[in-house]
Enzyme design. Structure first.
Site, short mmCIF file in Angstrom:
data_model
loop_
_atom_site.label_atom_id
_atom_site.label_comp_id
_atom_site.label_asym_id
_atom_site.label_seq_id
_atom_site.Cartn_x
_atom_site.Cartn_y
_atom_site.Cartn_z
N TYR A 145 0.82 -1.19 0.00
CA TYR A 145 0.00 0.00 0.00
C TYR A 145 0.86 1.25 0.00
O TYR A 145 1.88 1.32 0.68
CB TYR A 145 -0.94 -0.01 1.21
CG TYR A 145 -1.54 -1.37 1.42
CD1 TYR A 145 -2.38 -1.90 0.45
CD2 TYR A 145 -1.22 -2.14 2.52
CE1 TYR A 145 -2.90 -3.17 0.59
CE2 TYR A 145 -1.74 -3.40 2.67
CZ TYR A 145 -2.59 -3.91 1.70
OH TYR A 145 -3.08 -5.17 1.85
N ASP A 210 1.46 -13.71 12.77
CA ASP A 210 2.84 -13.90 13.21
C ASP A 210 3.17 -12.76 14.18
O ASP A 210 3.30 -11.61 13.77
CB ASP A 210 3.78 -13.88 12.00
CG ASP A 210 5.20 -14.25 12.35
OD1 ASP A 210 5.61 -14.01 13.50
OD2 ASP A 210 5.92 -14.77 11.48
N ILE A 212 5.89 -12.46 16.39
CA ILE A 212 7.21 -12.68 17.00
C ILE A 212 7.85 -11.41 17.54
O ILE A 212 8.82 -11.47 18.29
CB ILE A 212 8.18 -13.37 16.02
CG1 ILE A 212 8.53 -12.45 14.84
CG2 ILE A 212 7.62 -14.68 15.52
CD1 ILE A 212 9.66 -12.98 13.98
N LYS A 253 13.25 -12.69 18.80
CA LYS A 253 13.30 -11.23 18.81
C LYS A 253 13.13 -10.65 20.20
O LYS A 253 13.86 -9.75 20.60
CB LYS A 253 12.24 -10.66 17.88
CG LYS A 253 12.21 -11.28 16.49
CD LYS A 253 13.52 -11.11 15.74
CE LYS A 253 13.44 -11.73 14.35
NZ LYS A 253 14.70 -11.62 13.60
#
Length: 451
Positions: A145, A210, A212, A253
Site C-alpha cells: 500500500y 505472526d 514474533i 526477537k
C-alpha cells in the site's frame, strides 16, 4: 538426466536474490571500530542485542542451569535421552505465561493448544502444510500500500487481493499478517484487526498472525493480539471462526535468542495442533534449551525487568536513528515496535523506478558502507523505501552509520545543487543570446519574430 529434485535445482531461493548482495559484501568486509573502521555496517539484520547482558547476568547468577543441574543434582541423563515431540510441559507452561505477560494479561493461553517447533520459520511452514494444499493461496498484506495512508490495511485492499487471486484460479485459504509488522515497525490497530476478522468470517478463511515482535512494542498498551481482538468481539467460543485463528510466536526477537531456535504455533483447532505436533519431529527444540528457558522464564522478577528495560532501550535507540536521519533530511514512518525503521528515501532516487532504488541501494552499500534492505525485497509497490535495523549494534556503531548517511546525503544534495546551478547558468546564457540574436534577424516590417 536430472539427479536432483526440481526444488533443489531451482535457483529462485531467497539466498540467490539481490536482497542478499549486501549480506555477501558485509561478510567480505565487516565493520569493526578498531580493526576495520571502513568496513560495511550491518543494518539488514533484525537482531536484538540491546538487552543481551541482562540474560548473561541471569545465567551468571544461575550457574546450575548451565551445568544442567536441578537443586544441585545433575539432570544431564534426563535431558540427553529421548524426548517426545510434545515438548516439556513445564516449558510450555512457562512460555504461555510469558506470552500473556507481554500482552498485559489481557488474554490467556492454554499450553495444550501450543506446539513447539525450531523457530518461527518452521512454525509458519508447518502451519501452511496443515491449512492448505499445494497450489492454494494465502493473502499477505505486505507493504503493497502506498505511503500516503501509512501502509495500513484497508478493506478495499483485502477485497482486491482476494479477487486477483480468484482470477488466477487460486483457492484462497486465509490471510497471513505480521503484527507488529516487519518491515514497517508498526502495530495493527483495532480497526485493521476487525477488518481482518470480518473478512475471515465473510470468506470463511483462516487468519495466521505472526506475532514474533510482540515483546518489542515500545508502548505495551498499543499492541493487540489477534486472540485478544477476537475475544473482545464477544464471538462465542463455539463459533467456527475460532478454529480458523492461529498464531505464530518465537523467542528470537523478544529475548534476543535466535540461535536457540524456539518457535511455536498456537491454535484452537485440535486437528491442527495434533498434526503440527507430529510434524514438529522434523525440527524439535532441544531438551537442554527447554530446560534452560524454563528456569529463565519462571524467574518472574527477571522477566519483568527484562521486558521493561528492553522496551526502554529499543525506544531510545529507535529515536536516536530517527533523529539522526531527520537531521540528514530523511524521514521515517512513525513506528512503535520492532528492531528497525521503515525509511523514506524517495527524494534521493534518480527516478521514480525500482531500477533507481536498486542503484541507490548499491551506492549506499559500496560508497557509504551500509547494508540496508530495499523496499522491493519486501514487495513494496512504491520505490524508495528501505528498512534500517538499529538493535544489532552498539550505540557508537550506530553513530558512525548515521554520520555516514548524513555525509552521503550532503554529497548528493551538493551535486544536485551544482547541476542545477549549471543548468540555470546555461539557461540564462540562452536567454541572453536570444535577446541579441532576435533583433538581428531581418524582417521587412521590423515586426518581432514569433516566439
Amino acid at each position: 538426466m536430472q539427479m536432483l529434485s526440481k526444488k533443489a535445482a531451482c535457483d529462485s531461493h531467497g539466498q540467490d536474490s539481490s536482497y542478499f548482495l549486501g549480506w555477501q559484501e558485509y561478510e567480505k568486509n565487516p565493520y569493526h571500530e578498531v580493526q576495520n573502521p571502513n568496513g560495511i555496517i550491518q543494518m539488514g539484520l533484525a537482531e536484538n542485542q540491546l538487552s543481551f547482558e541482562l540474560a548473561e547476568s541471569w545465567l551468571a547468577d544461575n550457574p546450575d542451569v548451565l551445568g544442567l543441574k536441578r537443586d544441585g543434582k545433575s539432570v544431564f541423563k534426563e535431558l540427553a535421552l529421548f524426548q517426545d515431540y510434545h515438548g516439556m510441559p513445564t516449558f510450555k507452561n512457562e512460555l504461555v505465561k510469558f506470552m500473556a505477560k507481554l500482552r498485559g494479561y489481557k488474554v490467556e493461553f492454554d499450553p495444550k493448544k501450543l506446539v513447539l517447533v525450531a523457530g518461527s520459520t518452521s512454525a509458519n511452514e508447518s502451519l501452511m502444510f496443515c491449512l492448505a494444499e499445494p497450489g492454494e493461496a494465502f493473502l499477505l498484506p505486505t507493504p503493497y500500500y502506498p505511503g500516503s495512508n501509512d501502509f495500513k490495511i484497508t478493506g478495499c485492499a483485502l477485497e482486491d487481493a482476494y479477487e486477483q487471486a480468484k482470477k488466477l484460479n487460486l483457492n484462497v485459504k486465509g490471510v497471513l499478517v505480521t503484527n507488529p509488522s516487519n518491515p514497517l515497525g508498526t502495530t495493527m490497530d483495532r480497526d485493521e484487526l476487525n477488518l481482518l476478522i470480518d473478512f475471515a468470517i465473510s470468506k470463511k478463511i483462516h487468519i495466521v498472525s505472526d506475532e514474533i515482535y510482540s515483546g518489542t512494542v515500545f508502548d505495551s498498551t498499543s499492541f493487540v493480539s489477534i486472540i485478544e481482538a477476537v475475544t473482545d468481539r464477544n464471538i462465542d467460543d463455539t463459533h467456527e471462526l475460532w478454529n480458523r485463528i492461529h498464531m505464530v510466536y518465537s523467542l528470537s526477537k523478544d529475548l534476543g535468542l535466535p540461535g536457540f531456535r524456539v518457535g511455536m504455533i498456537y491454535s484452537n483447532d485440535e486437528t491442527v495442533v495434533a498434526a503440527a505436533t507430529k510434524m514438529s519431529s522434523f525440527g524439535l527444540v532441544s531438551s537442554q534449551t527447554q530446560f534452560l528457558l524454563t528456569n529463565m522464564l519462571s524467574d518472574k522478577k527477571f522477566t519483568s525487568k527484562y521486558i521493561e528495560e528492553n522496551r526502554k532501550r529499543l525506544k531510545s535507540r529507535k529515536e536516536m536513528l530517527v533523529s539522526g536521519l531527520s537531521d540528514a533530511g530523511i524521514e521515517c514512518l512513525n513506528s512503535n515496535a520492532c528492531l528497525f525503521c521503515w525509511v523514506d528515501m524517495r527524494h534521493l532516487l534518480s527516478s521514480d523506478t525500482f531500477e533507481a532504488e536498486k542503484e541507490l541501494s548499491k551506492r549506499i552499500l559500496f560508497e557509504v558502507g551500509l547494508n540496508i534492505s530495499p523496499g522491493s525485497s519486501c514487495h513494496c509497490s512504491e520505490p524508495g523505501w528501505f528498512r534500517m535495523c538499529f538493535a544489532n549494534m552498539s550505540q557508537e556503531t550506530l553513530k558512525v552509520a548515521i554520520t555516514r548517511i548524513k555525509d552521503f546525503v550532503e554529497s548528493i544534495t551538493s551535486s544536485r545543487d551544482n547541476c542545477n546551478h549549471q543548468l540555470t547558468f546555461l539557461d540564462s546564457r540562452r536567454r541572453s543570446v536570444s535577446k541579441w540574436v532576435l533583433p538581428l534577424s531581418p524582417y521587412d516590417n521590423n515586426e518581432p519574430a514569433e516566439r
